[in-house]
Motif scaffolding. Structure first.
Motif, PDB file in Angstrom:
ATOM      1  N   VAL A 178       3.750  -6.379 -24.180  1.00 32.33           N
ATOM      2  CA  VAL A 178       4.172  -7.705 -24.618  1.00 32.33           C
ATOM      3  C   VAL A 178       4.419  -8.517 -23.353  1.00 32.33           C
ATOM      4  CG1 VAL A 178       5.919  -9.010 -25.866  1.00 32.33           C
ATOM      5  CG2 VAL A 178       5.172  -6.790 -26.744  1.00 32.33           C
ATOM      6  N   LEU A 179       3.651  -9.578 -23.188  1.00 34.75           N
ATOM      7  CA  LEU A 179       3.725 -10.367 -21.962  1.00 34.75           C
ATOM      8  C   LEU A 179       4.671 -11.557 -22.055  1.00 34.75           C
ATOM      9  CD1 LEU A 179      -0.034 -10.315 -20.899  1.00 34.75           C
ATOM     10  CD2 LEU A 179       1.858  -9.042 -19.902  1.00 34.75           C
ATOM     11  N   ASP A 180       5.204 -11.842 -23.245  1.00 35.35           N
ATOM     12  CA  ASP A 180       6.078 -12.998 -23.434  1.00 35.35           C
ATOM     13  C   ASP A 180       5.419 -14.254 -22.865  1.00 35.35           C
ATOM     14  OD1 ASP A 180       8.109 -11.633 -24.843  1.00 35.35           O
ATOM     15  OD2 ASP A 180       8.943 -10.891 -22.953  1.00 35.35           O
ATOM     16  N   ASP A 181       5.995 -14.822 -21.818  1.00 40.17           N
ATOM     17  CA  ASP A 181       5.462 -16.059 -21.246  1.00 40.17           C
ATOM     18  C   ASP A 181       4.485 -15.810 -20.091  1.00 40.17           C
ATOM     19  OD1 ASP A 181       6.925 -17.605 -23.008  1.00 40.17           O
ATOM     20  OD2 ASP A 181       8.666 -17.678 -21.684  1.00 40.17           O
ATOM     21  N   GLN A 182       4.167 -14.561 -19.823  1.00 43.67           N
ATOM     22  CA  GLN A 182       3.272 -14.224 -18.718  1.00 43.67           C
ATOM     23  C   GLN A 182       1.813 -14.257 -19.174  1.00 43.67           C
ATOM     24  OE1 GLN A 182       4.627 -13.710 -15.598  1.00 43.67           O
ATOM     25  NE2 GLN A 182       6.465 -14.349 -16.684  1.00 43.67           N
ATOM     26  N   MET A 183       0.920 -14.442 -18.226  1.00 38.93           N
ATOM     27  CA  MET A 183      -0.514 -14.474 -18.510  1.00 38.93           C
ATOM     28  C   MET A 183      -1.105 -13.075 -18.349  1.00 38.93           C
ATOM     29  SD  MET A 183      -1.346 -17.620 -19.178  1.00 38.93           S
ATOM     30  CE  MET A 183      -3.108 -17.580 -18.976  1.00 38.93           C
TER      31      MET A 183
ATOM     32  N   LEU B  99      -4.638  -3.497 -15.099  1.00 39.36           N
ATOM     33  CA  LEU B  99      -5.062  -4.620 -15.928  1.00 39.36           C
ATOM     34  C   LEU B  99      -4.079  -4.735 -17.085  1.00 39.36           C
ATOM     35  CD1 LEU B  99      -8.694  -5.346 -16.917  1.00 39.36           C
ATOM     36  CD2 LEU B  99      -6.922  -5.475 -18.624  1.00 39.36           C
ATOM     37  N   PHE B 100      -3.546  -5.941 -17.300  1.00 40.96           N
ATOM     38  CA  PHE B 100      -2.545  -6.169 -18.333  1.00 40.96           C
ATOM     39  C   PHE B 100      -3.131  -7.013 -19.460  1.00 40.96           C
ATOM     40  CE2 PHE B 100      -0.228  -5.621 -14.364  1.00 40.96           C
ATOM     41  CZ  PHE B 100       0.716  -4.680 -14.722  1.00 40.96           C
ATOM     42  N   LEU B 101      -3.075  -6.481 -20.680  1.00 40.86           N
ATOM     43  CA  LEU B 101      -3.466  -7.220 -21.879  1.00 40.86           C
ATOM     44  C   LEU B 101      -2.223  -7.496 -22.695  1.00 40.86           C
ATOM     45  CD1 LEU B 101      -6.618  -5.215 -23.064  1.00 40.86           C
ATOM     46  CD2 LEU B 101      -6.557  -7.354 -21.784  1.00 40.86           C
ATOM     47  N   ASP B 102      -2.213  -8.624 -23.406  1.00 41.57           N
ATOM     48  CA  ASP B 102      -1.067  -8.999 -24.229  1.00 41.57           C
ATOM     49  C   ASP B 102      -1.128  -8.274 -25.564  1.00 41.57           C
ATOM     50  OD1 ASP B 102       1.070 -10.147 -25.504  1.00 41.57           O
ATOM     51  OD2 ASP B 102       0.393 -12.212 -25.238  1.00 41.57           O
ATOM     52  N   LEU B 103      -0.182  -7.397 -25.787  1.00 40.10           N
ATOM     53  CA  LEU B 103      -0.118  -6.595 -27.002  1.00 40.10           C
ATOM     54  C   LEU B 103       0.049  -7.459 -28.249  1.00 40.10           C
ATOM     55  CD1 LEU B 103      -0.008  -3.702 -28.157  1.00 40.10           C
ATOM     56  CD2 LEU B 103       2.445  -3.724 -27.763  1.00 40.10           C
ATOM     57  N   THR B 104       0.653  -8.629 -28.107  1.00 40.42           N
ATOM     58  CA  THR B 104       0.883  -9.487 -29.275  1.00 40.42           C
ATOM     59  C   THR B 104      -0.353 -10.312 -29.638  1.00 40.42           C
ATOM     60  OG1 THR B 104       1.759 -11.322 -27.946  1.00 40.42           O
ATOM     61  CG2 THR B 104       3.353  -9.671 -28.753  1.00 40.42           C
ATOM     62  N   ALA B 105      -1.384 -10.282 -28.802  1.00 38.69           N
ATOM     63  CA  ALA B 105      -2.612 -11.039 -29.075  1.00 38.69           C
ATOM     64  C   ALA B 105      -3.468 -10.287 -30.098  1.00 38.69           C
ATOM     65  CB  ALA B 105      -3.394 -11.243 -27.780  1.00 38.69           C
ATOM     66  N   SER B 106      -4.303 -11.041 -30.800  1.00 35.35           N
ATOM     67  CA  SER B 106      -5.224 -10.416 -31.754  1.00 35.35           C
ATOM     68  C   SER B 106      -6.280  -9.613 -30.982  1.00 35.35           C
ATOM     69  CB  SER B 106      -5.917 -11.488 -32.598  1.00 35.35           C
ATOM     70  OG  SER B 106      -6.833 -12.217 -31.798  1.00 35.35           O
ATOM     71  N   THR B 107      -7.008  -8.788 -31.700  1.00 32.44           N
ATOM     72  CA  THR B 107      -8.066  -7.993 -31.077  1.00 32.44           C
ATOM     73  C   THR B 107      -9.088  -8.897 -30.397  1.00 32.44           C
ATOM     74  OG1 THR B 107      -7.746  -6.283 -32.747  1.00 32.44           O
ATOM     75  CG2 THR B 107      -9.799  -6.210 -31.520  1.00 32.44           C
ATOM     76  N   GLY B 108      -9.468  -9.977 -31.075  1.00 31.46           N
ATOM     77  CA  GLY B 108     -10.425 -10.917 -30.493  1.00 31.46           C
ATOM     78  C   GLY B 108      -9.897 -11.558 -29.228  1.00 31.46           C
TER      79      GLY B 108
END
Length: 91
Positions: free
Chosen positions: A38-43, A55-64
Motif C-alpha cells: 500500500v503506497l498511500d500518497d507515494q508513487m 520494484l514497488f507496485l501499489d497494492l490498492t490499484a486494480s490489476t489493470g
C-alpha cells in the motif's frame, strides 16, 4: 448437464491477470525484487539499494493499473540504462 470447459486456444491472448503475472516475471528476470504494498500518497516506482533492485507496485490499484505501473516502471528503467550507456546520464 453442466458444460465442460474447453482448454484455452493457443492463439487466444492472455487476460489481464496473466499479463500482469508475465510482466512481474519479466521484472524478476531483469533482477528486480517485486513488492506489492500500500503506497498511500507515494508513487509506484523502483529503487536500487546496493546491488538490489526493488520494484514497488501499489497494492490498492486494480490489476489493470498495476500492469500499467509495471510497464511504465520497466520502460523508465530501460530508458535510464540506455541514457547511462550513451553517456547522457551520470552513473
Amino acid at each position: 448437464m453442466p458444460q465442460q470447459s474447453h482448454p484455452r486456444s493457443v492463439t487466444e491472448s492472455p487476460n489481464i491477470v496473466q499479463r500482469l503475472a508475465q510482466a512481474i516475471g519479466t521484472a524478476k528476470e531483469m533482477g528486480f525484487e517485486v513488492r506489492k504494498i500500500v503506497l498511500d500518497d507515494q508513487m509506484p516506482g523502483w529503487c536500487q539499494i546496493g546491488p538490489k533492485k526493488i520494484l514497488f507496485l501499489d497494492l490498492t490499484a486494480s490489476t489493470g493499473e498495476q500492469l500499467e505501473q509495471i510497464d511504465e516502471i520497466i520502460a523508465s528503467y530501460c530508458n535510464q540504462r540506455e541514457a547511462r550507456r550513451e553517456g547522457r546520464l551520470a552513473a
